[in-house]
Design a protein around this motif. Sequence first.
Motif: not given
Length: 140
Positions: A13-17, A30-32, A51-54
């Motif tokens: 979840e933390a990788s979602l921008a 973001y958990s949903v 950044s490794g972010q989605v």
Amino acid sequence: MIQYQDHIRDMTEASLAEGFFDGWPNPPSYSVFMQILKNATHVILAKDDQSGQVVGFITALSDRVLTAYIPLLEVVPAYQKRGIGKELTRRMLDKLKGIYMVDLLCDPDLQDFYEQLGMRKAQGMLIRNYEHQSGSPEPQ
Ligand SMILES: CC(C)(COP(=O)(O)OP(=O)(O)OC[C@H]1O[C@@H](n2cnc3c(N)ncnc32)[C@H](O)[C@@H]1OP(=O)(O)O)[C@@H](O)C(=O)NCCC(=O)NCCS
């Protein structure tokens, strides 16, 4: 550089921008959002490899025989207009090329975007239960 992947194995979840569901009055948490990605039949993610972010994603729901529906495509505002949305759609349509019916709904101003990717304009019907916009409390 943007990298694309068709699985969510290594993502958290933390990788979602920040910035998804832009403009939604009652967006999913973001958990949903993670649950949406897990439950989709197919998913393609766009990841910023610095950044490794989605930063973008597209999902499809399919019976894997005849039909598929593309419910969600989004690129976070900071990454829009760089070709990511087109690339995500192109990759999803390629994944679904063995399927007879591939449908999606969009506003008229996005029809040219999808037409450039080989889709045809159509008419449709829908229901929106706005009280469930952030996600059903009892997912079926
Ligand atoms: C639609 C969306 C995914 C496009 O992503 P993107 O990475 O910016 O798209 P690309 O860079 O590949 O292509 C840009 C093209 O998209 C089209 N486009 C994007 N948003 C548009 C909009 N709201 N209205 C009309 N055209 C739009 C334009 O043709 C644009 O071309 P231009 O660069 O010549 O102006 C992105 O704008 C987004 O996330 N929007 C909010 C969510 C949404 O509407 N999703 C679609 C659900 S059907």
